[in-house]
Motif scaffolding. Sequence first.
Motif, PDB file in Angstrom:
ATOM      1  N   ASP A 290       2.031  -3.824 -10.699  1.00 46.69           N
ATOM      2  CA  ASP A 290       0.834  -4.581 -10.324  1.00 46.69           C
ATOM      3  C   ASP A 290       0.988  -5.274  -8.981  1.00 46.69           C
ATOM      4  O   ASP A 290       0.004  -5.568  -8.313  1.00 46.69           O
TER       5      ASP A 290
ATOM      6  N   ALA B 139       2.972  -9.463 -15.562  1.00 51.97           N
ATOM      7  CA  ALA B 139       2.796  -8.564 -14.403  1.00 51.97           C
ATOM      8  C   ALA B 139       4.061  -7.741 -14.163  1.00 51.97           C
ATOM      9  O   ALA B 139       5.176  -8.211 -14.383  1.00 51.97           O
TER      10      ALA B 139
ATOM     11  N   ASP C 108      -1.031 -10.176  -4.977  1.00 43.92           N
ATOM     12  CA  ASP C 108      -0.528  -8.815  -5.250  1.00 43.92           C
ATOM     13  C   ASP C 108       0.600  -8.416  -4.313  1.00 43.92           C
ATOM     14  O   ASP C 108       1.412  -7.552  -4.634  1.00 43.92           O
TER      15      ASP C 108
END
Length: 377
Positions: free
Chosen positions: A187, A144, A231
């Motif tokens: 991300d 990520a 997130d």
Amino acid sequence: MPKMETADIETELSLFKYDDVEQLPETYRGLSEEERTERIAAAKAELGDDVVILGHNYQRREIVEHADSVGDSYQLSVEAAEADAEYVVFGGVTFMAESADIITGDDQTVLLPSMEASCPMAGMAEALQVDAAWAEITDAAPDAEIVPVTYMNSYADLKAFCAEQGGAVCTSSNAHDVFEWALDRGDKVLFLPDKHLGENTAHRLGMADEIAEWDPWDPAGKSAAEVAAADIVLWDGYCQVHERFGADHVERIRDDHPEAEVVVHPECRREVVEAADVAGSTSTITRTIEAADPGETWAVGTEIHLVNHLQRWHPEVNVVPLCGEACMDCNAMRQIDPNYLTWVLEELVAGRERNVVEVPPREAKLANAAMERMLEL
Ligand code: 13P
Ligand code: SF4
């Protein structure tokens, strides 16, 4: 000086950053307001355009009255840079004086009347601690792209760290734009240090279910892997002045003053921001009261000095503190005593610089890049 593990930056714990506290000389203690006002005016007249005094909205009346500009943390830094003055005397806290030093030219010197004015929330995200957490969280999510975003209310080394890791700075007015930018670029967002501003921003972006909190003080808290699955990762920092407000305060105001509207700072808890009519920076709060019609009632949820200023500046509006007698002042802002202001100005007249805030050049360059990223949005 300790070196960060994941960035090429040397740093220091905030406790030691401004430990060269210059104490107020005995002769400056206990000046009367009248004497102080005369001496400050005389020193300002002597220094002329060489000095500009900036006062954050949370400063006490005796500082704000002597300030050339009063405003929010970001706006004051910009004013410092735009001023031609050689000396910027900053009525605010250490991270604000650092930001002013970063933005101003090399020929300008920033002075903070008292070095003891350190924002506790900024101190909740020590750059060394964030660096260690970054190593853990990025290891747990190797595929990520995590973008670190720090609030203006942080030390320059953390702003520099964010720049090195591809991130940016935000203010309470543009946090949602910076989050959107970060999520376009990567991300996930790691937001520091204010979990409430982070949560309020995530809600505004419809990402309330994507949040995980990272508590650096709780070994039994969420693991790096659990946090890295979200997130939006929020550092567990907060402002004790704003955390004090609860949804019950808004309910009570609505019961006691059914005609009242409510404006709060986004450092307040989610439920308070949700229950309020307006949320925004100290400038937004000020502009909201400026724009109110005579006779309107506004309950204000922020630091008590600003509430008191708004009552004085706008007697035509009924301004009430959101939690009545329980509203707090900021104990960091309170350290800027008007006797210190008198001393710092008179020392400048005598050719001596006291309590200079100077960010090391490499850190300043990186921190500036993180602030410029925000400005480009
Ligand atoms: P502003 O940036 O809105 O002036 O807020 C600074 C601050 O310290 C709020 O607690
Ligand atoms: Fe820091 Fe809160 Fe004071 Fe603002 S009000 S300077 S965030 S402690």
